[in-house]
Design an enzyme around this catalytic site. Sequence first.
Site, PDB file in Angstrom:
ATOM      1  N   CYS A 293      20.586 -21.279 -44.807  1.00 33.09           N
ATOM      2  CA  CYS A 293      19.617 -21.421 -43.452  1.00 33.09           C
ATOM      3  C   CYS A 293      19.114 -23.045 -43.665  1.00 33.09           C
ATOM      4  CB  CYS A 293      18.415 -20.678 -43.524  1.00 33.09           C
ATOM      5  SG  CYS A 293      17.455 -20.498 -41.801  1.00 33.09           S
TER       6      CYS A 293
ATOM      7  N   GLU B  13      20.979 -12.766 -48.125  1.00 35.09           N
ATOM      8  CA  GLU B  13      20.031 -12.617 -49.486  1.00 35.09           C
ATOM      9  C   GLU B  13      18.886 -11.609 -49.263  1.00 35.09           C
ATOM     10  OE1 GLU B  13      17.589 -15.835 -47.455  1.00 35.09           O
ATOM     11  OE2 GLU B  13      19.719 -15.102 -47.450  1.00 35.09           O
TER      12      GLU B  13
ATOM     13  N   HIS C 260      21.382 -15.433 -43.359  1.00 40.60           N
ATOM     14  CA  HIS C 260      20.741 -14.852 -44.531  1.00 40.60           C
ATOM     15  C   HIS C 260      21.490 -13.706 -44.948  1.00 40.60           C
ATOM     16  CE1 HIS C 260      17.299 -17.415 -44.436  1.00 40.60           C
ATOM     17  NE2 HIS C 260      17.258 -17.240 -42.987  1.00 40.60           N
TER      18      HIS C 260
END
Length: 230
Positions: free
Chosen positions: A84, A172, A170
Amino acid sequence: MSDVLVIQNARLEGPGTIGDLLKADGFKIQTIFAKKEKIPKLNHAMVLVLGAPESANDDLKYLQNEIVLIQESVRAGVPVLGICLGSQLIAKALGARVYPGPKKEIGFYHDLIVEPKSKSHLFEGISSPFTVFHWHGDTFDIPDGAERLAYSDLYNQAFRYGSAVGVQFHLEVDRNIVRSWLENTTENINLPYIDPNKILSDIESEMPKIEKNMELFYKNFRSELGLTKV
């Protein structure tokens, strides 16, 4: 000595599942909260730069320091992964433009296309289009000399330049991270095309896809970037 340097730019944006995967593989992690802690001398097997609400264009000293760290890492051939804001900082560090996108992307998306012309194996085994979690409003141009790895209708989504990989999205996140972001955000997400309640209700069905994609991406990243312990 730590193997992986994690640059955390927001209290609620930690390494999540990629941190778990790194630890499971025996990597030692050093986490720096960039707003308050000094970035140490580069002596790591990998640098992970995480996200935050700020823009890569903000005139903030700690973001400028991160850009310098990214540039040093690329020159030294140290693997860097930017997520990001981290991806936008990599793009900026490499001379590319970072700017507001056509609209915010927040929530689970299933429209990311693996670049068919890419010679990279970073998304090998991941179906195209694939599922990610988004929370961003800025975007970037692909730096000169970099290879685009993934895209969607509105955004460049991933690229690689030497030892540096930037991903706009994202992978994660886990269930608690998504809930925490929705519950604690000070950002205006009351937009016609964003439904926080639907995002919450989709967590259980969508998170297994995210977790699988994270595991595959991490495995590919280790292999392609030659990530080994210090």
